[in-house]
Design a protein around this motif. Structure first.
Motif: not given
Length: 199
Positions: A115-134
């Motif tokens: 929460x910053x200045x009364x606004x909630x948000x999500x601070x991203x710490x990790x991400x991945x992209x997985x392509x479904x080649x199956x």
């Protein structure tokens, strides 16, 4: 976020990273992110992914990524196993638990509620992209019966950066559906506006 094929041969992108109206952002100090591309992708595919990442960076004036073709391709049996401390674009060639049934690709985003200045948000710490080649076939040359890999990854990079789906017009790479004949390797004006407002 995921991108999937529906019954009318349209791929639907479904954001499953965070619910509600919370804003999802990376801390500015995180950039450039070291995004590792699986060596299961070709050098040409790597270059096209780099072009897609540059689309987002050029629109915002922020150097979001440092891409390298160095990641192994783990082929984890579960999506949760990709949360490993490395940011990557991977090619899933085995059946993967929790992969939505019609997903062309999934972007997993992990973060903390703040929460910053009364606004909630999500601070991203990790991400991945997985392509479904199956379950699906991809190409970079428009072969019949395939999905354009750079188009799918361009959309998923938007999710990686915290963007949600845009339902207002098909003139957005964040529109939640594509067909197998869709090729869109540049972002639209609305996408530029959205990434600029976020960063």
């Amino acid at each position: 976020a995921s991108c999937g094929k529906s019954e009318d041969d349209t791929s639907a992108f479904t954001n499953s990273a965070f619910g509600g109206d919370d804003i999802s952002v990376w801390p500015q100090a995180s950039f450039p992110l070291n995004l590792k591309i699986s060596t299961a992708f070709t050098n040409n595919e790597f270059e096209l992914f780099d072009d897609g990442a540059a689309e987002w960076s050029n629109a915002s004036g922020v150097n979001f990524f440092d891409l390298t073709l160095t990641a192994s391709n783990p082929n984890h049996a579960s999506l949760a196993s990709y949360y490993d401390g490395e940011f990557g674009i991977y090619n899933a060639t085995v059946e993967t638990e929790s992969m939505p049934a019609m997903a062309l690709a999934v972007t997993q985003v992990f973060g903390y509620s703040r929460i910053k200045n009364g606004q909630s948000y999500v601070e991203i710490v990790h991400a991945d992209i997985i392509v479904n080649d199956y379950d699906f076939n991809f190409s970079t040359t428009g072969e019949p019966g395939t999905y354009d890999l750079p188009t799918v990854v361009l959309h998923e990079i938007g999710h990686f950066l915290g963007l949600y789906h845009y339902y207002g017009s098909e003139d957005s790479v964040m529109y939640p559906s594509i067909s197998s004949s869709t090729t869109q390797r540049t972002i639209y004006a609305i996408d530029s506006t959205e990434i600029q407002s976020k960063y």
